[in-house]
Scaffold this active site. Structure first.
Site, PDB file in Angstrom:
ATOM      1  N   ARG A 111       4.001  -0.342  -9.441  1.00  6.98           N
ATOM      2  CA  ARG A 111       4.300   1.085  -9.528  1.00  6.98           C
ATOM      3  C   ARG A 111       5.703   1.367 -10.065  1.00  6.98           C
ATOM      4  O   ARG A 111       5.919   2.366 -10.752  1.00  6.98           O
ATOM      5  CB  ARG A 111       4.138   1.752  -8.155  1.00  6.98           C
ATOM      6  CG  ARG A 111       2.709   1.932  -7.702  1.00  6.98           C
ATOM      7  CD  ARG A 111       2.662   2.521  -6.302  1.00  6.98           C
ATOM      8  NE  ARG A 111       1.303   2.697  -5.816  1.00  6.98           N
ATOM      9  CZ  ARG A 111       0.977   2.772  -4.535  1.00  6.98           C
ATOM     10  NH1 ARG A 111       1.929   2.675  -3.600  1.00  6.98           N
ATOM     11  NH2 ARG A 111      -0.276   2.932  -4.174  1.00  6.98           N
ATOM     12  N   CYS A 150       0.124   7.050  -0.670  1.00  5.80           N
ATOM     13  CA  CYS A 150      -0.466   8.244  -0.063  1.00  5.80           C
ATOM     14  C   CYS A 150       0.553   9.110   0.664  1.00  5.80           C
ATOM     15  O   CYS A 150       0.409  10.340   0.714  1.00  5.80           O
ATOM     16  CB  CYS A 150      -1.591   7.846   0.882  1.00  5.80           C
ATOM     17  SG  CYS A 150      -1.148   6.590   2.104  1.00  5.80           S
ATOM     18  N   GLN A 176       1.278   9.442  10.059  1.00  7.26           N
ATOM     19  CA  GLN A 176       0.259   8.987   9.118  1.00  7.26           C
ATOM     20  C   GLN A 176      -1.023   8.549   9.814  1.00  7.26           C
ATOM     21  O   GLN A 176      -1.006   7.811  10.791  1.00  7.26           O
ATOM     22  CB  GLN A 176       0.814   7.856   8.255  1.00  7.26           C
ATOM     23  CG  GLN A 176       1.970   8.315   7.386  1.00  7.26           C
ATOM     24  CD  GLN A 176       2.502   7.235   6.461  1.00  7.26           C
ATOM     25  OE1 GLN A 176       3.712   7.133   6.267  1.00  7.26           O
ATOM     26  NE2 GLN A 176       1.628   6.430   5.871  1.00  7.26           N
ATOM     27  N   LYS A 205       8.546   2.559  -0.243  1.00  4.64           N
ATOM     28  CA  LYS A 205       7.714   3.186  -1.271  1.00  4.64           C
ATOM     29  C   LYS A 205       8.052   4.665  -1.422  1.00  4.64           C
ATOM     30  O   LYS A 205       8.179   5.181  -2.545  1.00  4.64           O
ATOM     31  CB  LYS A 205       6.235   3.017  -0.925  1.00  4.64           C
ATOM     32  CG  LYS A 205       5.731   1.588  -1.003  1.00  4.64           C
ATOM     33  CD  LYS A 205       4.307   1.477  -0.474  1.00  4.64           C
ATOM     34  CE  LYS A 205       3.845   0.039  -0.420  1.00  4.64           C
ATOM     35  NZ  LYS A 205       2.492  -0.095   0.191  1.00  4.64           N
ATOM     36  N   HIS A 242      -2.193  12.911   6.305  1.00  5.02           N
ATOM     37  CA  HIS A 242      -0.808  12.561   6.619  1.00  5.02           C
ATOM     38  C   HIS A 242       0.008  13.845   6.761  1.00  5.02           C
ATOM     39  O   HIS A 242       0.099  14.641   5.821  1.00  5.02           O
ATOM     40  CB  HIS A 242      -0.197  11.703   5.509  1.00  5.02           C
ATOM     41  CG  HIS A 242      -0.737  10.310   5.444  1.00  5.02           C
ATOM     42  ND1 HIS A 242      -1.567   9.779   6.390  1.00  5.02           N
ATOM     43  CD2 HIS A 242      -0.520   9.311   4.523  1.00  5.02           C
ATOM     44  CE1 HIS A 242      -1.866   8.530   6.062  1.00  5.02           C
ATOM     45  NE2 HIS A 242      -1.242   8.227   4.949  1.00  5.02           N
ATOM     46  N   THR A 323      -6.812   9.843   1.837  1.00  2.00           N
ATOM     47  CA  THR A 323      -7.730   9.049   1.019  1.00  2.00           C
ATOM     48  C   THR A 323      -8.318   9.850  -0.142  1.00  2.00           C
ATOM     49  O   THR A 323      -8.924   9.259  -1.039  1.00  2.00           O
ATOM     50  CB  THR A 323      -8.889   8.462   1.862  1.00  2.00           C
ATOM     51  OG1 THR A 323      -9.697   9.513   2.379  1.00  2.00           O
ATOM     52  CG2 THR A 323      -8.347   7.603   2.983  1.00  2.00           C
TER      53      THR A 323
END
Length: 344
Positions: A111, A150, A176, A205, A242, A323
């Protein structure tokens, strides 16, 4: 005419969600399902322990799963959606791109690579220009594009809306859902009657990906946004969605009403999976909530609320379905952007 697509890692949690969303898609036709060697040769019905809250789509249940190998995927597949574990993706995704496939990946590997677009279409569609850099530098015929983590994708649309006020510093504390860890990621004995105040690698992240997403692309490279981002990530016993508490230091001093207007007026994008309104704002102080609000915009909208001013900027809550908007839906939206821009 629909574009024939494949799903890499089709039997996993995100792979199943991809299939649920792709089966009725007007522009995509599922033509290849891959998994590990143990599943190859079996029907999808037998290979996947289906856990999505709708039946396996017709035409998919009896399809034969093939190995995750470029030679096993038909040549006429125009786009692959990858939900592979990052370790597998790091090894396998480049093989598919070298073979000429375009890959829209949810996997975390790569990423932050300089020549890999990390994209939320409503935020930084122009970063897709990195594909030309990628092809020139790596000699690839295909292309690799990533969607963010996410938890990152929940927060970044709100930060993009706040950037008009001069985004300087961000702290976020996340709550989360367990589905973010996959079906076997958190046991019931760990999470019932409990909160786990650490998710390995998650904070890093959020802190790095958000700055790349908000960065500027000059045609050759992406310059990271200068805002300082710090994150604390926690696993809580909710199934999906989340919820994040965000504190943003700003150069300006907007009133809560101005922040709400910035959120609500932030533009979407004209793609099939993008919601009509990207950020929906609640005035109630106890919203958004995962169980009530995770399915806004078909699970692709971001909810915000609890907006208050601080002595340095603003505090608020945001929520997204992890998701849908945070994984499978994000990959499909990137695929729609690739199709729109003519990359396959």
């Amino acid at each position: 005419m629909s574009t024939r697509v494949g799903v890499l890692g089709a039997t996993g949690a995100v792979g199943q969600r991809l299939i649920q969303l792709l089966a009725p898609h007007p522009d995509f036709e599922i033509a290849a399902l891959t998994a590990s060697g143990a599943s190859a040769g079996r029907t999808y019905r037998d290979a996947a322990k289906w856990r999505v809250d709708s039946p396996i789509p017709e035409g998919v249940a009896d399809a034969t799963v093939v190995e995750t190998d470029p030679e096993a995927v038909p040549d006429d597949v125009g786009l692959l959606f990858s939900s592979l574990p990052s370790g597998v993706g790091a090894a396998v995704e480049p093989e598919f791109v070298e073979a000429g496939y375009v890959v829209s990946s949810n996997s975390s590997n790569g990423r932050m690579d300089d020549d890999v677009p990390l994209t939320i279409p409503e935020i930084n569609a122009d970063h897709l220009g990195l594909i030309e850099v990628q092809r020139d530098e790596r000699g690839w015929d295909g292309a690799l594009i990533k969607n963010p983590n996410c938890s990152t994708i929940t927060m970044v649309p709100t930060l993009a809306a706040l950037d008009r006020f001069g985004l300087d510093r961000v702290h976020v504390s996340t709550l989360q859902a367990v589905s973010g860890a996959g079906y076997s990621g958190v046991t019931s004995m760990e999470i019932i009657d409990n909160v786990i105040p650490h998710i390995g690698g998650e904070a890093d992240k959020m802190e790095t990906e958000s700055r790349k997403l908000l960065g500027s692309f000059d045609g050759a490279e992406v310059s990271l946004h200068e805002a300082d981002v710090s994150a604390s990530c926690n696993r809580v016993p909710t199934l999906d969605g989340h919820l994040e508490n965000v504190w943003a230091d700003l150069d300006e001093d907007p009133a809560p009403e101005a922040v709400a207007e910035a959120f609500e007026s932030f533009p979407g994008i004209d793609l099939h999976s993008s919601p009509e309104q990207l950020i929906e704002v609640f005035e109630e102080p106890d919203r958004p909530q995962p169980r009530l609000d995770r399915n806004l915009g078909g699970g692709m909208a971001v909810a915000a609320g609890g907006i208050e001013t601080t002595n340095r900027g603003v505090q608020f809550n945001c929520l997204a379905h992890n998701t849908m908007r945070g994984a499978a839906g994000a990959s499909i939206l990137n695929g729609e952007l690739l199709l729109e821009e003519g990359y396959f």
